[in-house]
Design an enzyme around this catalytic site. Structure first.
Site, PDB file in Angstrom:
ATOM      1  N   HIS A 135       0.828  -1.212   0.000  1.00 58.83           N
ATOM      2  CA  HIS A 135       0.000   0.000   0.000  1.00 58.83           C
ATOM      3  C   HIS A 135       0.857   1.254   0.000  1.00 58.83           C
ATOM      4  CE1 HIS A 135       0.641   0.991   4.322  1.00 58.83           C
ATOM      5  NE2 HIS A 135       0.667  -0.323   4.499  1.00 58.83           N
ATOM      6  N   CYS A 155       2.669  -5.134   6.932  1.00 58.52           N
ATOM      7  CA  CYS A 155       2.379  -4.873   5.530  1.00 58.52           C
ATOM      8  C   CYS A 155       3.522  -4.082   4.894  1.00 58.52           C
ATOM      9  CB  CYS A 155       1.060  -4.120   5.393  1.00 58.52           C
ATOM     10  SG  CYS A 155      -0.381  -5.156   5.725  1.00 58.52           S
TER      11      CYS A 155
END
Length: 544
Positions: free
Chosen positions: A444, A463
């Site tokens: 992301h 992440c």
């Protein structure tokens, strides 16, 4: 780095497929196992149509394999592979032709004899027997014991050098990338038919970083034997271009040995040649390449050769586990390198910085298939973050939720269900990339752009934050009509969540390499941020 990925071996089978030739159209008589045992080799040969080898005259009886295995019990685990290989050849000799032993027999023997150069700290069973047979006076007449010993030692070598440690070891190291699968019997058949195939002049069925690291392993071991590698001691805190000091002669000599410096090693000035060498050294060690020689740079310069050799060995082993090659577009993240690499058919297109998980929130080593690009995403805050971070912040500041563009959508298990609205303050930034997996890891954007300027970028909860999300979106959506840079930018800033399904899923490999070669064939080292190297090194170097 992962020019590599890096890291798929089942594709190799297509490359190694060997079509039969000169097949007779006449149906062959049915041959049973019992009838084969009774027939003479000459008669048996006549019943087999087709060309199974460049030699069609040299065959042996299947029972000789069983006798060989009985006489060499340490090779029992390789018996199924040996039987399968010769069954597919209809028990034709592989290592002999009408002129005697073929060239590949000697090549294999040399590789087995020098297993240490493959990063293997053990010997093969019956190597002394192989040596005595191979170096004995050879005749044109095939020796069945040498024939079977060569084939057995090939499978031993393939297991040790190309396949690596048992899958239970890689799993215990939290390496959840799928292990490669190779039909080594098919590869052997191909190798035997190709001149000098085993001499190391052609690509082996192993991820290409393996051979590149192997070359540096030999160099570093040679350097270790010749050099005492005494620590370089600084006479000031840091050095910059233009300085003069006796220490520069030592630094230049060290960098010369490490193949970074090519000038006069007796010169005691920090000149332009040294500056270029220091910057290259810093770059390939994952440091800020500012040319300043401070404590950090000296620490890396003084890293022992033993330490570097252990790093090379560990990453050669990891290379054995990876896919041999990938023929499609794919993404590869090397965690210790803090880099995302974008490939098409194993050619590196571009690379970008990433932020990975902290040591307490490690990014998982695994693979998946990219399926969705999500523009202007909500961030559904994980329960652990709500419990450990959001709730304490709410107690300190009653307006925490609203000031951080969040909202509570319900309650579960006594905790609020929190999500952050789309927008520039969203922790996921303006776009995310989903490859569904059980680890809840994805790529992301991020509003915290300054982190990409850090040389060490382990800051996330697991992440992976990407520096160039719009560029990545263009790559992933290149086959989707209408998704040009303008439309992507508009969707990223719309403030309205939008899912786009990729027309074709893109493989994603998240790997862990602390030693690798770059596109310029320079050896790189990175810090072992998750402390995964040492346990594996200890297992590799354990005396058998």
């Amino acid at each position: 780095m992962l020019r590599p990925l890096p890291i798929v071996s089942f594709l190799l089978l297509g490359l190694l497929y060997l079509s039969s030739c000169n097949q007779s159209e006449k149906k062959a008589p049915k041959i049973t196992k019992d009838s084969l045992k009774r027939r003479s080799i000459k008669e048996w040969n006549k019943t087999i149509p087709g060309n199974f080898n460049s030699e069609q005259e040299l065959f042996f009886d299947t029972l000789q394999i069983e006798s060989f295995i009985t006489a060499h019990p340490q090779l029992e685990e390789y018996a199924p592979s040996i039987r399968k290989f010769y069954n597919s050849r209809h028990f034709a000799f592989a290592w002999y032709n009408k002129n005697g032993l073929i060239e590949q027999a000697g090549n294999l023997t040399d590789r087995v004899k020098n297993l240490k150069d493959e990063g293997i700290n053990k010997d093969v069973p019956y190597r002394a027997s192989l040596d005595s047979m191979i170096y004995a006076k050879q005749t044109k007449k095939p020796d069945i014991n040498l024939e079977l010993m060569l084939t057995a030692q090939y499978f031993v070598f393939a297991k040790l050098a190309w396949e690596g440690m048992d899958a239970s070891i890689s799993k215990s190291a939290e390496w959840f990338l799928p292990r490669k699968k190779i039909a080594y019997d098919v590869y052997l058949d191909s190798m035997i038919k190709a001149p000098a195939k085993f001499a190391g002049t052609t690509v082996a069925p192993v991820y290409r970083q393996y051979d590149l690291l192997k070359n540096f392993l030999i160099k570093y071991r040679d350097l270790e034997q010749k050099d005492s590698w005494q620590p370089i001691v600084a006479d000031k805190k840091s050095y910059k271009p233009g300085d003069s000091s006796e220490v520069f002669a030592k630094i230049k000599t060290r960098l010369f040995k490490l193949e970074d410096f090519k000038g006069d090693t007796t010169n005691t000035h920090y000149d332009d040649e040294l500056l270029a060498a220091v910057k290259q050294f810093q770059e390939r060690n994952g440091m800020s390449s500012d040319g300043s020689i401070g404590p950090g740079t000296l620490t890396e310069l003084n890293a022992s050769l033993k330490k570097r050799i252990r790093q090379i060995l560990v990453n050669m082993e990891r290379s054995r586990w990876l896919p041999v090659k990938v023929d499609s577009s794919y993404l590869a993240v090397n965690i210790p390198e803090f880099k995302l690499h974008v490939y098409h058919s194993d050619s590196l297109l571009w690379s970008g910085n990433v932020v990975v998980g902290q040591s307490l929130h490690k990014t998982v080593i695994f693979s998946g298939n990219m399926k969705y690009v999500v523009f202007s995403p909500y961030w559904n805050v994980p329960t652990s973050i709500v419990r450990n971070e959001i709730l304490p912040a709410m107690r300190r500041n009653k307006n925490y939720i609203s000031t951080h563009q969040m909202e509570i959508t319900g309650y579960s298990g006594g905790l609020p269900v929190v999500r952050q609205k789309p927008g520039p303050k969203n922790s996921l930034g303006l776009i995310k990339f989903l490859f569904p997996n059980s680890y809840d890891i994805y790529l992301h954007d991020t509003p915290a752009k300054s982190l990409f300027g850090e040389s060490s970028r382990a800051f996330s909860h697991g992440c992976i934050r990407v520096e160039n999300p719009a560029k990545l979106a263009e790559f992933l959506l290149k086959d989707s009509k209408g998704w040009d840079a303008t439309k992507i930018k508009k969707a990223m800033n719309s403030g309205k969540e939008q899912y786009v399904t990729l027309k074709k899923k893109v493989p994603v490999y998240i790997a862990y390499f602390t030693a690798f070669t770059d596109r310029n064939n320079r050896l790189n080292f990175r810090k072992d941020i998750y402390s995964r190297d040492e346990p594996l090194a200890n297992m590799l170097l354990k005396e058998e």
